[in-house]
Design a protein around this motif. Structure first.
Motif, PDB file in Angstrom:
ATOM      1  N   GLY A   1       0.785  -1.343  -0.164  1.00  0.00           N
ATOM      2  CA  GLY A   1      -0.271  -0.396  -0.124  1.00  0.00           C
ATOM      3  C   GLY A   1       0.565   1.205  -0.269  1.00  0.00           C
ATOM      4  O   GLY A   1       0.511   2.226   0.729  1.00  0.00           O
ATOM      5  N   ALA A   2       1.923   1.395  -0.695  1.00  0.00           N
ATOM      6  CA  ALA A   2       2.826   2.424  -0.528  1.00  0.00           C
ATOM      7  C   ALA A   2       3.696   2.398  -2.233  1.00  0.00           C
ATOM      8  O   ALA A   2       4.007   1.437  -2.446  1.00  0.00           O
ATOM      9  N   TYR A   3       3.804   3.800  -2.572  1.00  0.00           N
ATOM     10  CA  TYR A   3       4.451   3.606  -2.785  1.00  0.00           C
ATOM     11  C   TYR A   3       6.424   3.831  -3.237  1.00  0.00           C
ATOM     12  O   TYR A   3       6.614   4.386  -2.053  1.00  0.00           O
ATOM     13  N   ARG A   4       7.098   2.989  -3.791  1.00  0.00           N
ATOM     14  CA  ARG A   4       8.019   2.791  -3.265  1.00  0.00           C
ATOM     15  C   ARG A   4       8.840   4.690  -4.080  1.00  0.00           C
ATOM     16  O   ARG A   4       8.125   4.256  -5.523  1.00  0.00           O
ATOM     17  N   VAL A   5      10.080   4.423  -3.616  1.00  0.00           N
ATOM     18  CA  VAL A   5      10.483   5.989  -3.913  1.00  0.00           C
ATOM     19  C   VAL A   5      11.819   5.389  -5.537  1.00  0.00           C
ATOM     20  O   VAL A   5      12.454   4.664  -5.227  1.00  0.00           O
ATOM     21  N   PRO A   6      10.887   6.566  -6.003  1.00  0.00           N
ATOM     22  CA  PRO A   6      11.516   6.147  -8.088  1.00  0.00           C
ATOM     23  C   PRO A   6      13.418   6.356  -7.302  1.00  0.00           C
ATOM     24  O   PRO A   6      13.195   7.137  -7.150  1.00  0.00           O
ATOM     25  N   THR A   7      13.990   5.869  -7.823  1.00  0.00           N
ATOM     26  CA  THR A   7      15.330   6.016  -8.469  1.00  0.00           C
ATOM     27  C   THR A   7      16.103   6.290  -9.540  1.00  0.00           C
ATOM     28  O   THR A   7      16.772   7.340 -10.059  1.00  0.00           O
ATOM     29  N   ALA A   8      15.047   5.961 -10.674  1.00  0.00           N
ATOM     30  CA  ALA A   8      15.909   6.102 -12.698  1.00  0.00           C
ATOM     31  C   ALA A   8      16.050   7.915 -12.528  1.00  0.00           C
ATOM     32  O   ALA A   8      15.423   8.596 -11.911  1.00  0.00           O
ATOM     33  N   PRO A   9      16.807   8.554 -13.215  1.00  0.00           N
ATOM     34  CA  PRO A   9      17.246   9.894 -13.590  1.00  0.00           C
ATOM     35  C   PRO A   9      15.931  10.112 -14.412  1.00  0.00           C
ATOM     36  O   PRO A   9      15.274   8.904 -14.943  1.00  0.00           O
ATOM     37  N   GLY A  10      15.082  11.099 -14.297  1.00  0.00           N
ATOM     38  CA  GLY A  10      13.854  11.586 -14.847  1.00  0.00           C
ATOM     39  C   GLY A  10      12.499  11.645 -13.956  1.00  0.00           C
ATOM     40  O   GLY A  10      12.403  11.536 -12.808  1.00  0.00           O
ATOM     41  N   TYR A  11      11.073  11.663 -14.577  1.00  0.00           N
ATOM     42  CA  TYR A  11      10.203  11.631 -14.338  1.00  0.00           C
ATOM     43  C   TYR A  11       9.237  10.727 -14.333  1.00  0.00           C
ATOM     44  O   TYR A  11       8.246  10.904 -14.456  1.00  0.00           O
ATOM     45  N   SER A  12       9.722   9.656 -14.567  1.00  0.00           N
ATOM     46  CA  SER A  12       9.364   8.543 -15.456  1.00  0.00           C
ATOM     47  C   SER A  12       8.043   8.066 -16.115  1.00  0.00           C
ATOM     48  O   SER A  12       7.249   7.453 -16.120  1.00  0.00           O
ATOM     49  N   ALA A  13       8.456   9.532 -16.929  1.00  0.00           N
ATOM     50  CA  ALA A  13       7.316   9.851 -17.914  1.00  0.00           C
ATOM     51  C   ALA A  13       7.630   9.227 -19.552  1.00  0.00           C
ATOM     52  O   ALA A  13       6.912   8.771 -20.001  1.00  0.00           O
ATOM     53  N   GLU A  14       8.492   8.050 -19.381  1.00  0.00           N
ATOM     54  CA  GLU A  14       9.044   8.035 -20.845  1.00  0.00           C
ATOM     55  C   GLU A  14       8.417   6.065 -21.125  1.00  0.00           C
ATOM     56  O   GLU A  14       8.213   5.283 -20.118  1.00  0.00           O
ATOM     57  N   MET A  15       7.115   5.989 -22.494  1.00  0.00           N
ATOM     58  CA  MET A  15       7.052   5.433 -22.437  1.00  0.00           C
ATOM     59  C   MET A  15       7.497   4.066 -23.576  1.00  0.00           C
ATOM     60  O   MET A  15       8.836   4.875 -24.603  1.00  0.00           O
ATOM     61  N   HIS A  16       7.366   2.863 -23.596  1.00  0.00           N
ATOM     62  CA  HIS A  16       8.378   2.212 -24.283  1.00  0.00           C
ATOM     63  C   HIS A  16       8.082   2.299 -26.191  1.00  0.00           C
ATOM     64  O   HIS A  16       6.764   2.721 -26.483  1.00  0.00           O
ATOM     65  N   GLU A  17       8.600   2.535 -26.219  1.00  0.00           N
ATOM     66  CA  GLU A  17       8.979   2.747 -27.931  1.00  0.00           C
ATOM     67  C   GLU A  17       7.498   1.791 -28.507  1.00  0.00           C
ATOM     68  O   GLU A  17       6.922   2.490 -29.657  1.00  0.00           O
ATOM     69  N   GLU A  18       7.987   0.638 -28.031  1.00  0.00           N
ATOM     70  CA  GLU A  18       6.682  -0.447 -28.868  1.00  0.00           C
ATOM     71  C   GLU A  18       5.526   0.458 -28.669  1.00  0.00           C
ATOM     72  O   GLU A  18       4.586  -0.435 -29.090  1.00  0.00           O
ATOM     73  N   SER A  19       5.105   0.246 -27.583  1.00  0.00           N
ATOM     74  CA  SER A  19       3.277   1.129 -26.757  1.00  0.00           C
ATOM     75  C   SER A  19       3.540   2.649 -28.129  1.00  0.00           C
ATOM     76  O   SER A  19       2.176   1.759 -28.524  1.00  0.00           O
ATOM     77  N   LEU A  20       4.023   2.292 -28.029  1.00  0.00           N
ATOM     78  CA  LEU A  20       4.128   4.234 -29.579  1.00  0.00           C
ATOM     79  C   LEU A  20       3.318   3.383 -29.837  1.00  0.00           C
ATOM     80  O   LEU A  20       2.606   3.715 -31.463  1.00  0.00           O
TER      81      LEU A  20
END
Lengths: 445, 445
Positions: free
Chosen positions: B399-418
């Motif tokens: 019931g909790a978001y784990r703290v993100p560690t990767a650089p950025g705003y976590s907004a990138e979609m997979h090219e395959e999804s696009l």
């Protein structure tokens, strides 16, 4: 059975920024523009014309939005659409995917205004009446069925609305006859644009008085010392009795508005227009309390009826300046007029731009006939430019709009104007973009 | 010198309406979508990804608006843009012609959110930090320079904002360490969509409790007897101690909201979310007075910081649910967080849709570290779908978001999804539109 056979939406832009017409503290380089909707039917004599007003870049975004919004009209039966314009409006607005992009505000709402304006124009043409008369011939219940009262019942119920309209029904004809003699009173903004020289301002103010105006408006808010100087000149020219209005076009925070207007109080403005963000109901209420007896006016960027409801509930304004191409046409405008009546706030519609004067004359005339029943404290904006592009332009004489007589909503532009000013392929723009590069926003960074 | 070399904006739509995910009383057939911005530079390792969230039709309108809004970035120097993201934001928003189409609301504001989200993503990547840490590493003055405080000074001055942030600066590191252990608490909406069967709802509620959630949310507002039945089932499953929230998605007028929520009071909801028009500050205040101790929550359609200012000033809400893709990115969101801190209102951001969970985890984490300093009454929305399309998906445990560690705003979609879900030419949609006809709105009339 007559059907809608074609929806055309034109991006039309007039290069008004070249002459500083329309320059104010927020909008320094407006190219008055429109996303202009033409609805065609399989009856070549029956069309509908409507638009929303824009000021240049981004008109194409409104054009795309209007195309989407009008898509369900294609192939629809004209009588079904126009016999129940309340139902047609609700069906168009029920698209929940498009709703997400507002709701009921911004580009999507401007597009809704353009499409519904074209449908109302077509309805009036079909009836062979100017729009104001189409409305003035409707009984109270029909008008209330047309009005969008969603989210308003804490301020105005359906029964109250019907009651307000019924009271004035027996005397509508008297007021029609009166307006046909006198016209509807207006004021001019043509003198007071921020980009004009003192000499041009003096000359235009004198011309306004000579033409019969008793109200003039100046743009303020860019520089306080300049505003003091220009207000002093204006009072010199117009004397102590004519009304001076001032308009800041949203440039101030609330405390700054209170200070700035205080510094201009000696010139006794009738109202301060758009002192701060158009969304700030509580801010306008605070400004109004602080600057009284100077009135507070706003509404040209009033996004929808829910905003106006709150402006009325919070005693935030003295004058309601609704916009005919930002609210979603007659359906929503009628709801605002009904609330204004209940709360006792005069409606002095925003106009100018391109084509707004042509539309608002119908609104003000209808308001007097059927809703407010009074001209007290009412005066409708008039700006004398770009009327030459309209097939049925508004006519102002002795500081009053003459009552329009041609069928429709006076929204139709000349085909030649569209050919010349369509963007970017009209003859005017094509010549310029070819040789001078496309007019785009300055680069950042 | 690194320059922006390319701005690509993709219309990407996921066919979520097929499974009734996301169905509520207002939005019955949402296809979760995004106007997705990719900024490229002449450094192939440095890109920026951002989006605004939409629900299907009209995403193309936001795409066009985002292209216009991002146009001035082309050719700009990346360091100049990112070293002063306050100045970059103000330069982009200064376009007065585009401003007319809002101002600061609707499609234009969604587009601004998409573009600025992409710039913030790029700034965090350039710094090699997740966005929350980029912000948490900034001193108070820098954060306040970034925040858009225009129109807010009657509620919060620059000095007050700096003072609020300074108090918590010395203890930021402690809260970072704490969140890295515990994560940020969230709640789930996955169980309560209106289109789900009772059996599916029961199963999902049980799974939510088993997974560690203490808050669950149900959609209400379509049918009162159904709502009573579903709330009773929910209370049976979750027991008296877990929190039940209810969400009406704007379907009621103010008096109706008061009556309907009163009829559900026996189920002791923690909050009623979006009881009426998102624009109705005074309406929310009236509802709040009437339904206490049930809280009032709104904000996912909160159009801009001026609306939130008024919600705070009018004591209209108990929970602020700002949206990461509707407000104009960090610059405006920061202003809302600062006001919420001053007025003592917990911010529980809206999420779900597509990608919103990925964004809001950064916001909530930063809020705790640098602005609010407390977790009391805070819980951030989580909906468990569509995360598989993201390169750096959010991770929820206990019931909790784990703290993100990767650089950025976590907004990138997979090219395959696009490639698959780009509309209308992605492989998914191309196959369907070819054989089944384009999915369009039903005809009117």
């Amino acid at each position: 059975m007559t059907k809608i056979t074609d929806v055309e939406v034109v991006d039309v832009r007039f290069p008004t920024s070249l002459s500083a017409d329309g320059s104010d503290a927020m909008n320094k380089d407006a190219d008055y523009s429109a996303a202009y909707v033409i609805l065609r039917t399989d009856d070549p004599s029956l069309t509908g014309h409507g638009f929303t007003f824009t000021i240049g870049r981004g008109t194409d975004i409104c054009v795309l939005a209007a195309r989407h919004r009008a898509e369900p009209l294609l192939g629809a039966d004209v009588d079904e659409l126009l016999d129940d314009l309340g139902g047609t409006y609700r069906a168009l607005k029920a698209d929940s995917q498009l709703r997400w992009l507002g709701p009921e505000k911004g580009v999507e709402h401007l597009a809704m205004a353009a499409v519904m304006n074209a449908l109302w124009d077509m309805a009036a043409r079909r009836a062979g009446k100017p729009l104001w008369r189409l409305l003035a011939d409707m009984p109270a219940e029909q008008l209330v069925d047309i009005a969008d009262l969603q989210y308003l019942s804490d301020a105005l119920t359906r029964d109250e609305a019907i009651g307000l309209l019924r009271k004035l029904e027996p005397t509508r004809a008297e007021r029609i006859a009166e307006l046909e003699r006198t016209g509807y009173p207006c004021y001019t903004t043509s003198a007071g644009w921020l980009g004009y020289s003192d000499e041009k301002m003096r000359r235009l103010l004198r011309e306004a008085l000579d033409a019969g105006y008793r109200h003039v408006k100046l743009k303020v808010g860019a520089d306080l010392q300049e505003d003091i100087r220009r207000c002093r000149i204006a009072r010199e020219v117009i004397g102590p009795d004519a009304h001076l209005m001032i308009d800041a076009n949203q440039v101030w925070d609330v405390p700054q508005a209170i200070d700035w207007v205080g510094a201009l109080a000696e010139f006794k403005p009738l109202w301060i227009e758009e002192p701060t963000s158009p969304d700030d109901v509580l801010g306008h209420a605070a400004i109004r309390r602080a600057v009284a007896p100077i009135g507070v006016a706003t509404g040209e960027h009033g996004m929808n009826r829910v905003l106006f409801k709150q402006l009325f509930q919070a005693n935030a304004i003295d004058f309601c300046q609704l916009d005919s191409a930002r609210l979603a046409s007659i359906n929503e405008i009628l709801a605002v007029y009904l609330m204004a009546k209940k709360f006792g706030i005069p409606v002095c519609p925003h106009a100018g731009g391109v084509g707004l004067c042509e539309l608002v004359q119908h609104l003000s005339i209808f308001d007097y006939i059927a809703v407010s029943g009074t001209l007290e404290n009412r005066v409708t904006e008039f700006v004398d430019h770009l009327h030459e592009h309209f097939v049925d332009p508004c006519i102002v004489e002795n500081g009053a709009y003459r009552v329009p007589t041609a069928p429709g909503y006076s929204a139709e532009m000349h085909e030649e104007s569209l050919r010349e000013y369509a963007y970017p392929d009209g003859t005017y723009w094509a010549a310029r973009t070819r040789f001078r590069g496309v007019r785009t926003q300055a680069a950042v960074g």
